[in-house]
Design a protein around this motif. Sequence first.
Motif, PDB file in Angstrom:
ATOM      1  N   UNK A 117     -43.430   3.326  -9.777  1.00 52.86           N
ATOM      2  CA  UNK A 117     -44.098   2.418  -8.843  1.00 52.86           C
ATOM      3  C   UNK A 117     -43.536   1.007  -8.909  1.00 52.86           C
ATOM      4  N   UNK A 118     -43.705   0.275  -7.816  1.00 50.97           N
ATOM      5  CA  UNK A 118     -43.266  -1.120  -7.768  1.00 50.97           C
ATOM      6  C   UNK A 118     -44.399  -1.968  -7.197  1.00 50.97           C
ATOM      7  N   UNK A 119     -44.325  -3.277  -7.369  1.00 49.56           N
ATOM      8  CA  UNK A 119     -45.351  -4.138  -6.784  1.00 49.56           C
ATOM      9  C   UNK A 119     -44.975  -4.497  -5.348  1.00 49.56           C
ATOM     10  N   UNK A 120     -46.000  -4.821  -4.577  1.00 50.97           N
ATOM     11  CA  UNK A 120     -45.753  -5.315  -3.230  1.00 50.97           C
ATOM     12  C   UNK A 120     -45.379  -4.255  -2.216  1.00 50.97           C
ATOM     13  N   UNK A 121     -45.820  -3.006  -2.411  1.00 47.19           N
ATOM     14  CA  UNK A 121     -45.476  -1.956  -1.447  1.00 47.19           C
ATOM     15  C   UNK A 121     -46.180  -2.187  -0.104  1.00 47.19           C
ATOM     16  N   UNK A 122     -47.436  -2.647  -0.167  1.00 45.31           N
ATOM     17  CA  UNK A 122     -48.164  -2.835   1.087  1.00 45.31           C
ATOM     18  C   UNK A 122     -47.445  -3.782   2.061  1.00 45.31           C
ATOM     19  N   UNK A 123     -47.064  -4.995   1.627  1.00 43.66           N
ATOM     20  CA  UNK A 123     -46.347  -5.851   2.579  1.00 43.66           C
ATOM     21  C   UNK A 123     -45.024  -5.246   3.050  1.00 43.66           C
ATOM     22  N   UNK A 124     -44.359  -4.456   2.186  1.00 44.13           N
ATOM     23  CA  UNK A 124     -43.097  -3.828   2.610  1.00 44.13           C
ATOM     24  C   UNK A 124     -43.348  -2.804   3.711  1.00 44.13           C
ATOM     25  N   UNK A 125     -44.423  -2.016   3.555  1.00 41.59           N
ATOM     26  CA  UNK A 125     -44.721  -1.008   4.578  1.00 41.59           C
ATOM     27  C   UNK A 125     -45.141  -1.699   5.880  1.00 41.59           C
ATOM     28  N   UNK A 126     -45.907  -2.778   5.757  1.00 42.03           N
ATOM     29  CA  UNK A 126     -46.287  -3.543   6.955  1.00 42.03           C
ATOM     30  C   UNK A 126     -45.044  -4.083   7.660  1.00 42.03           C
ATOM     31  N   UNK A 127     -44.117  -4.569   6.861  1.00 43.73           N
ATOM     32  CA  UNK A 127     -42.870  -5.101   7.414  1.00 43.73           C
ATOM     33  C   UNK A 127     -42.116  -3.999   8.148  1.00 43.73           C
ATOM     34  N   UNK A 128     -42.029  -2.808   7.525  1.00 44.51           N
ATOM     35  CA  UNK A 128     -41.322  -1.683   8.144  1.00 44.51           C
ATOM     36  C   UNK A 128     -41.939  -1.345   9.500  1.00 44.51           C
ATOM     37  N   UNK A 129     -43.273  -1.265   9.524  1.00 38.69           N
ATOM     38  CA  UNK A 129     -43.935  -0.928  10.784  1.00 38.69           C
ATOM     39  C   UNK A 129     -43.649  -1.998  11.839  1.00 38.69           C
ATOM     40  N   UNK A 130     -43.790  -3.273  11.435  1.00 42.26           N
ATOM     41  CA  UNK A 130     -43.596  -4.349  12.407  1.00 42.26           C
ATOM     42  C   UNK A 130     -42.167  -4.435  12.914  1.00 42.26           C
ATOM     43  N   UNK A 131     -41.224  -3.943  12.112  1.00 47.72           N
ATOM     44  CA  UNK A 131     -39.817  -3.988  12.525  1.00 47.72           C
ATOM     45  C   UNK A 131     -39.413  -2.719  13.258  1.00 47.72           C
ATOM     46  N   UNK A 132     -40.370  -1.850  13.516  1.00 41.24           N
ATOM     47  CA  UNK A 132     -40.080  -0.674  14.327  1.00 41.24           C
ATOM     48  C   UNK A 132     -39.512   0.517  13.575  1.00 41.24           C
ATOM     49  N   UNK A 133     -39.713   0.580  12.268  1.00 40.35           N
ATOM     50  CA  UNK A 133     -39.242   1.751  11.517  1.00 40.35           C
ATOM     51  C   UNK A 133     -40.204   2.926  11.731  1.00 40.35           C
ATOM     52  N   UNK A 134     -39.675   4.148  11.612  1.00 39.50           N
ATOM     53  CA  UNK A 134     -40.501   5.342  11.790  1.00 39.50           C
ATOM     54  C   UNK A 134     -41.046   5.863  10.473  1.00 39.50           C
ATOM     55  N   UNK A 135     -40.245   5.732   9.434  1.00 38.69           N
ATOM     56  CA  UNK A 135     -40.594   6.361   8.155  1.00 38.69           C
ATOM     57  C   UNK A 135     -40.366   5.403   7.004  1.00 38.69           C
ATOM     58  N   UNK A 136     -41.228   5.516   6.007  1.00 40.79           N
ATOM     59  CA  UNK A 136     -41.038   4.730   4.787  1.00 40.79           C
ATOM     60  C   UNK A 136     -41.181   5.669   3.599  1.00 40.79           C
ATOM     61  N   UNK A 137     -40.221   5.614   2.692  1.00 39.68           N
ATOM     62  CA  UNK A 137     -40.322   6.393   1.461  1.00 39.68           C
ATOM     63  C   UNK A 137     -40.733   5.446   0.335  1.00 39.68           C
ATOM     64  N   UNK A 138     -41.841   5.788  -0.358  1.00 34.63           N
ATOM     65  CA  UNK A 138     -42.350   4.940  -1.430  1.00 34.63           C
ATOM     66  C   UNK A 138     -42.609   5.784  -2.682  1.00 34.63           C
ATOM     67  N   UNK A 139     -42.782   5.147  -3.827  1.00 33.45           N
ATOM     68  CA  UNK A 139     -43.103   5.907  -5.046  1.00 33.45           C
ATOM     69  C   UNK A 139     -44.495   6.531  -4.961  1.00 33.45           C
ATOM     70  N   UNK A 140     -44.684   7.641  -5.637  1.00 31.60           N
ATOM     71  CA  UNK A 140     -45.983   8.319  -5.651  1.00 31.60           C
ATOM     72  C   UNK A 140     -47.080   7.395  -6.199  1.00 31.60           C
ATOM     73  N   UNK A 141     -46.720   6.569  -7.180  1.00 28.10           N
ATOM     74  CA  UNK A 141     -47.706   5.639  -7.746  1.00 28.10           C
ATOM     75  C   UNK A 141     -48.314   4.724  -6.692  1.00 28.10           C
ATOM     76  N   UNK A 142     -47.558   4.436  -5.660  1.00 28.33           N
ATOM     77  CA  UNK A 142     -48.011   3.514  -4.629  1.00 28.33           C
ATOM     78  C   UNK A 142     -48.573   4.215  -3.402  1.00 28.33           C
TER      79      UNK A 142
END
Length: 516
Positions: A117-142
């Motif tokens: 896991x890493x810190x700050x996954x939520x803002x990264x996923x928000x950023x991905x969505x706002x930039x028009x990405x379809x998919x985000x791969x994140x650690x299971x911990x997050x």
Amino acid sequence: MYSCISSAVLHGLKAELVKVEVDAGNGLPGFDMSGFLGSEVKEARERVRVAIRNSGFNLMPQRIVVNISPADIRKHGTGFDLPIALGILAANGYIDETRLDRMLVLGELGLNGDINGVTGVLPCVLCARNEGFNKVVIPVDNENEGEIVDGVVVKAIANLKDVVRYINGEDGFSGNKNVTIKETDCTQDSEVLDFSDIRGGDAAKRATLIAVCGMHNIMYMGPPGSGKTMMARRIPTIMPEMTFDERLEVTNIYSVAGQLGSKRGLINKRPFRAPYCNVTKSAFLGGGMYPVPGEVTLAGKGVLFLDEMTEFRPDILEGLRQPLEDRCITIVRLNNSYVFPTDFMLVGAINPCRCGYYPDRNRCNCSEQDIERFLGRISNPLWDRFDMCVRTEQIKYSELQSESIDGKETDNEYTSEKMSGIVRRVRKIQMDRFRGRKIMFNSQMNSRDVAEFCQLGKTESKLMSDIYSKKHLTARGYHKILKTARTIADIEGNNDISMSNISEAFYYRGIPDVKG
Ligand SMILES: [Zn+2]
């Protein structure tokens, strides 16, 4: 072969998009990295190499060049391990590169290929969505944290091998499941708190109710054992529930600060932060090489409680002034400035003197100068930020008795349920009053707002002018009384501020007989 993977880096409370470019080819075997990298990003080199090997992929000896762009953002954190590893595998033909399009990846690699896991996954996923990405791969911990965001497919994966299979569309890793957002409690209070737990102290409870209704900062002053801390800890129980946007904002702050706890879901309760008096300045106000939020930001939408406030270092207390004034704090690093919101209700608690028992002269021997020096640890400008100060008394013998006779009181007017009902009603009045303005609460009124919303009748004006001249009030002190009186009138459902509203507000104006 060249490949490019999208990832994100934290910048304050937001994430910014970065591209991880990898080139693997002929030349002397080696592994070079560039792109304004922090030391932990450079260390990715070793982790990535070993993790790839331990995941069962064979790489020919080759020269690997990694560049993370744009070059003007400093990259920090360990979340680049996974994109770098995937870039290397793509450059070696293990991944179908066309499937990486519109996909954002983050995660730290363990040497065995597991994704940590890493810190700050939520803002990264928000950023991905706002930039028009379809998919985000994140650690299971997050996982719980990533799933808060809708409008983008979030895939939590446990190890490098499975990520490769997922990207290549191999069995069992396609499709999206329906998720319910998991919730988490950042207060970590295991017991259920309620104002009805506190025996006696009705005056302080009433003051607390007024303070929460108008979001007035409040100071409790009283001897040890008079329930100051008990009172403060129950304040969040009478604040209205957070809206989804507020919860997202608070969760985002905790995500960046690495304080989401093990469940990492959407935070469902208002924060209550009570830092100790020996807290460091950067833990209190926010700081670090890549600034992370401090207590003043973590308390946002909730309560910042400073117990034994006179024991805090002067520089910590003075540091509170900007956050209180501007409701945000600015931290400057490497020519970048980071702005963190500081939208909290300040609750202080102090003893009235060094021994704690003033004005009980049977127990207190402190001289007037001692008391003045003791309270002087809190500067006047900081005192000015407290609209209300209330004395807390030790529990009377009769109040103890009522507890021992029977556990329940039927007509207790101060239960958290009843109080929060009043708070909701009074907040609604303020919402209507300040519609279309930048403020939400009576406590946030400036002098022009006070002139508009705290108009007084003839007798009430006379009373205020008497108080003003006889008690040597400052302009700020005068406004404090009017703002508090406005809230009291709102509680009573009155449009006009009455004489009794003013006298009650005056009673909370500061510290009677010691400070004005
Ligand atoms: Zn004393």
